[in-house]
Design an enzyme around this catalytic site. Structure first.
Site, PDB file in Angstrom:
ATOM      1  N   HIS A 112      22.626  -0.238  12.188  1.00  0.00           N
ATOM      2  CA  HIS A 112      22.483  -1.410  11.319  1.00  0.00           C
ATOM      3  C   HIS A 112      21.431  -1.125  10.261  1.00  0.00           C
ATOM      4  CE1 HIS A 112      20.518  -5.476  10.478  1.00  0.00           C
ATOM      5  NE2 HIS A 112      21.689  -5.513   9.890  1.00  0.00           N
ATOM      6  N   SER A 113      21.745  -1.444   9.019  1.00  0.00           N
ATOM      7  CA  SER A 113      20.802  -1.311   7.908  1.00  0.00           C
ATOM      8  C   SER A 113      20.286   0.136   7.835  1.00  0.00           C
ATOM      9  CB  SER A 113      19.665  -2.317   8.077  1.00  0.00           C
ATOM     10  OG  SER A 113      18.837  -2.358   6.945  1.00  0.00           O
ATOM     11  N   MET A 114      18.986   0.319   7.845  1.00  0.00           N
ATOM     12  CA  MET A 114      18.426   1.667   7.721  1.00  0.00           C
ATOM     13  C   MET A 114      18.725   2.535   8.936  1.00  0.00           C
ATOM     14  SD  MET A 114      17.085   1.837   4.732  1.00  0.00           S
ATOM     15  CE  MET A 114      15.973   3.248   4.755  1.00  0.00           C
TER      16      MET A 114
ATOM     17  N   THR B  75      24.362  -0.775   5.653  1.00  0.00           N
ATOM     18  CA  THR B  75      23.439   0.339   5.412  1.00  0.00           C
ATOM     19  C   THR B  75      23.469   0.739   3.939  1.00  0.00           C
ATOM     20  OG1 THR B  75      23.681   1.220   7.651  1.00  0.00           O
ATOM     21  CG2 THR B  75      22.936   2.747   5.953  1.00  0.00           C
TER      22      THR B  75
END
Length: 922
Positions: A173-175, A202
């Site tokens: 998730h995300s970074m 991301t």
């Protein structure tokens, strides 16, 4: 005092800029659909079992941990290792929690229970201590190395099992998704350790806010590796974006680069994912039930029955992901689907010769095959369209080859259908199937349910309508519309001249129906052929429906297909489609794509005003007000033409070679062009927004200084103006050394903040002294009138001396207020690393690596000197003229090199501050 120096026209201009910026911000933060995600709930209490790591590993990464997710009996059984399932590793993102794994983990557990644990997944999650890696990139490499160790630890938990896994699947998730991609850049990492990578929201292309060089260097390392090694990367990767609801990470940043050699990568927006069809915000993407159900269905379809692990076949993996995330045919996934189906049994065969046909099925006792002979239809029509409201997963439409009225076997065309929220539909071009003699629609025997099947033959040109969008600068005052007055079931509206990210429109669809008693549903699908960012709108007709039309990805130069509005309509209704420009959404696109560059434009405007003040001090001996100089000096024509000229010259080989010899970084405008992010006039708009922000920021800082000085006078004895100006007081070297030591041993941003507070304290003290002097001067003049004749000459000279001191103090305050504005932005841009350091203080006393340490070493002594600097002490400096000329080229440099790399902005700011300080000695 600040406001009255700005004329009404300028004040109206700044107010207008605030209004326009507010429109753009509102569109980004509120101008999207409501959250239609269903919450995913746990059926049993979630438990997180901490996995014991090797002591050396735990000592090397004291802030990081690894957990196994479980619920109820599953959690109890798996407290005794080893494990027997399929490992999946969840990586949280910026400030993310390892507990976010519970949504996907719980759904996977329920799915495993449904099949009596024939297969099941073990979900692991990494605790990154909720680090702010989107703001501070210094720990990204450390996280990547820890994940590598976690993968090796996880695989050891399966040793000795009959179907022990050799690799793990990763959900990032995300970074966390970027960290997963970075694993491949590690020297000792084996690519075979990952069999599948799914990233959620991301930012793959570039950081959202490039606040330090460690983030940009990390991105450059990862993306360059994936581009240069595309031929050798076999990792199947899926990137899912949240759409316009996700204002933290715009969806354009989540699209993986389309490389000719790397065909195993898919990028899609959640609004286009079948059975999801909703936009998600940055956090809800991990718990959105519709999306997590789709993800888990894909995981179970990826299992190899022989190994009881995720398949190693890249073609199957890509087929599964396409099936669940790109185009769903309303059938269960099959790796090798049967093309030929048997059409036997006790069924009725009913020939249909009309070009338009509707059948309402209700409590059917017999199976029915409706056959459509194609020979005559081919002469008149080009396409056939069929739809069914029965959303089961059985085959429902077939093609017969060389038959008269019925056939025992048919080609299963159901795999070419598309699932939509209320129907499954199929459109065929007749010339693509020359061997088919009949089209067969199958209606099963059903009890207690009702559904409708429709088919129609049509010419493409009658269902394809061109609608040119309105001009960008029509500001919504004009519109264009088309009327669909034929009784069709399906229309394609081609949206001409639409393909840039700065374009934004409102589409209004008005439906009018006659003689309709039952509720009718229409579907409007915005289809973008060059990226999977489709969105669907469901409308109950008759109605008036508004659809937002804007892009995440601009149309590539080599793309000839146009955006489409696909309308699945009712034959009993007429539809009117109107399109007009949406000015507020255009501003929203500017903020969405370029809002992160605003600090650079604000700083550029302040630098121009600062240079004007220094020059007025040199030429007239007095420093003019900040607002006045901002109005005179902060002009876009002083900056933008130079940036455009450099960009133009870089197109020539000789200039590019000279540029490279000088080791100059790449121009930010070229970076934005490569990402298809160059708006016409965008730099002008941002400059105006930046000047407006600089103005209101200056008003806020000067007001704050006055309020703090008033508070100072209320709490302490009134100070006096300094009689002797000392640039280096006795405590200054000691204070400078202490702050440098603080910067070296703790965090550079912390030392910069302390320096900023010291500087503000000095200015507040000077403001209080000036206020005290003015008040005392008024009182002294009243009491001295009786002795005016006796000491006329002495009194005149005293008043003349004091008057000069007051003017010098006012000049100094004007200059200091501008310096405070510059320092404020330096502090704001360095604040993320300070927050990261404070959050991890229990683990690390010293921030390493520290992006602000070099800047702090220079800024601390500079600001210590400037805090004791008065305009009277630098008026006669030989360096003042040169110093006053530096802010202009530096303002250009901030825009040229800092708009896409914010961490460079302070480097341009400290140079004129340093020269200003040196004016005291030269």
């Amino acid at each position: 005092m600040f406001l009255h120096l700005v004329n009404l026209w300028n004040l109206a201009f700044y107010a207008l800029m605030v209004f326009m910026a507010t429109l753009g911000l509102w569109d980004v933060f509120f101008g999207f659909e409501e959250n239609k995600c269903s919450m995913s709930y746990m059926f049993e209490y979630p438990e997180y079992q901490k996995i014991e790591l090797p002591k050396k590993l735990a000592k090397r990464y004291p802030a990081y941990e690894l957990y196994l997710y479980g619920e109820g009996s599953y959690a109890e059984e798996h407290k005794i290792l080893p494990l027997t399932g399929i490992p999946v590793l969840f990586l949280p993102g910026n400030a993310g929690s390892y507990k976010q794994v519970r949504s996907v983990g719980s759904i996977a557990l329920r799915k495993a229970e449904d099949i009596d644990f024939k297969y099941h997944f073990d979900f692991f999650s990494v605790n990154f201590n909720e680090e702010l890696v989107a703001l501070y990139g210094g720990s990204l490499q450390k996280q990547t190395k820890f994940v590598h160790e976690c993968i090796k630890t996880i695989l050891k938990l399966y040793k000795g099992q009959e179907f022990a896994p050799k690799s793990v699947a990763i959900i990032g998730h995300s970074m966390g998704g970027l960290v997963a991609r970075a694993l491949l850049t590690l020297k000792n990492f084996k690519q075979d350790l990952i069999n599948l990578l799914i990233t959620q929201a991301t930012p793959h292309v570039a950081p959202v806010l490039p606040l330090d060089r460690f983030i940009t260097d990390f991105y450059m390392t990862v993306n360059n590796y994936w581009i240069l090694n595309a031929r050798h990367i076999n990792l199947t990767t899926l990137s899912v974006a949240g759409g316009f609801r996700d204002y933290q990470v715009r969806s354009g940043l989540t699209f993986l680069p389309k490389l000719s050699h790397h065909t195993s990568a898919l990028s899609v927006v959640s609004s286009a994912v079948p059975k999801t069809w909703v936009s998600t915000d940055h956090l809800s993407i991990v718990w959105c039930k519709q999306l997590q159900l789709t993800t888990i269905r894909a995981f179970f379809d990826l299992i190899d029955a022989d190994t009881k692990q995720i398949t190693q076949n890249p073609k199957k993996k890509l087929s599964v992901l396409n099936h669940h995330f790109i185009r769903h045919p309303a059938k269960h996934f099959e790796e090798n689907p049967a093309i030929i189906s048997d059409l036997t049994g006790t069924s009725m065969w009913v020939p249909v010769k009309v070009s338009k046909w509707t059948y309402v099925a209700y409590n059917e006792s017999d199976k029915i095959y409706f056959t459509f002979p194609l020979a005559n239809h081919r002469k008149i029509y080009t396409h056939v369209y069929c739809q069914s409201t029965m959303l089961d997963t059985n085959s429902w439409i077939f093609g017969c080859i060389n038959s008269t009225s019925m056939c025992r076997q048919g080609i299963d065309l159901s795999w070419k259908a598309e699932l939509l929220p209320t129907i499954k539909s199929l459109t065929l071009r007749l010339q693509d199937y020359p061997s088919l003699s009949h089209l067969v629609v199958y209606v099963p025997s059903i009890h207690g349910s009702k559904f409708v099947v429709d088919c129609e033959f049509f010419k493409k040109e009658t269902r394809t309508i061109q609608l040119p969008v309105t001009h960008l600068f029509s500001f919504g005052l004009s519109s264009r519309k088309v009327l669909l007055n034929t009784s069709g079931l399906f229309y394609n509206i081609e949206l001409l001249n639409f393909g840039q990210i700065y374009q934004a429109f409102k589409i209004n669809v008005v439906s009018k129906c006659s003689g309709v008693k039952e509720e009718i549903t229409s579907i409007y699908k915005l289809h973008i052929p060059w990226s999977y960012e489709d969105s669907l709108t469901i409308a109950q007709v008759p109605s008036s429906t508004e659809i937002s039309l804007k892009l995440h990805i601009a149309q590539p130069e080599n793309e000839s297909q146009v955006a489409l509005l696909k309308m699945y309509t009712s034959s009993d209704c007429q539809y009117e489609v109107t399109v007009k420009t949406s000015f507020s959404q255009i501003l929203g696109q500017v903020v969405r794509f370029h809002g992160g560059a605003l600090p650079a434009y604000v700083t550029s405007s302040i630098l121009l005003a600062y240079g004007g003040q220094l020059y007025s001090l040199f030429s007239t001996g007095h420093c003019l007000e900040y607002a006045t100089m901002l109005d005179k000096q902060a002009k876009p024509y002083k900056v933008d033409p130079f940036v455009l000229m450099i960009k133009f010259l870089l197109g020539y080989k000789w200039f590019k070679e000279l540029w490279d010899v000088l080791l100059l970084p790449e121009l930010d405008a070229i970076v934005l062009t490569s990402q298809s992010m160059c708006f016409p006039l965008v730099s002008l708009i941002l400059f105006l927004f930046g000047t407006c922000t600089a103005y209101w920021g200056g008003l806020l800082s000067s007001t704050s200084v006055r309020l703090l000085s008033s508070l100072w006078l209320a709490l302490k004895r009134p100070p006096e103006l300094p009689k002797d100006i000392k640039m280096i007081s006795l405590d200054l070297p000691f204070l400078t050394i202490v702050l440098i030591i603080v910067s070296w041993t703790t965090c550079g941003a912390f030392a910069i903040l302390l320096t900023y507070l010291y500087y503000v304290f000095k200015i507040v003290h000077l403001q209080a002294s000036l206020a005290t002097f003015k008040n005392s001067q008024t009182v002294n003049l009243k009491h001295s009138r009786r002795n005016e004749k006796k000491s006329n000459h002495h009194k005149d000279s005293t008043v003349h001396y004091l008057h000069l001191s007051a003017n010098d103090a006012e000049d100094s305050l004007r200059m200091h207020n501008t310096v405070i504005n510059l320092l404020t932005w330096i502090v704001l841009l360095s604040m993320p690393s300070l927050i990261y350091w404070l959050k991890n203080l229990r683990y690390y006393f010293k921030l390493s690596p520290d992006p602000c340490k070099p800047l702090a070493f220079i800024l601390i002594p500079t600001m210590a000197i400037l805090g004791n600097t008065h305009t009277v002490s630098i008026k006669s400096s030989k360096l003042l003229k040169t110093t006053s000329q530096f802010p202009l080229p530096l303002a250009v440099g901030v825009i040229a090199f800092g708009s896409a790399h914010l961490y460079r902005v302070p480097c341009f700011v400290f140079i004129p501050l340093l020269l200003h300080a040196l004016c005291n000695f030269m």
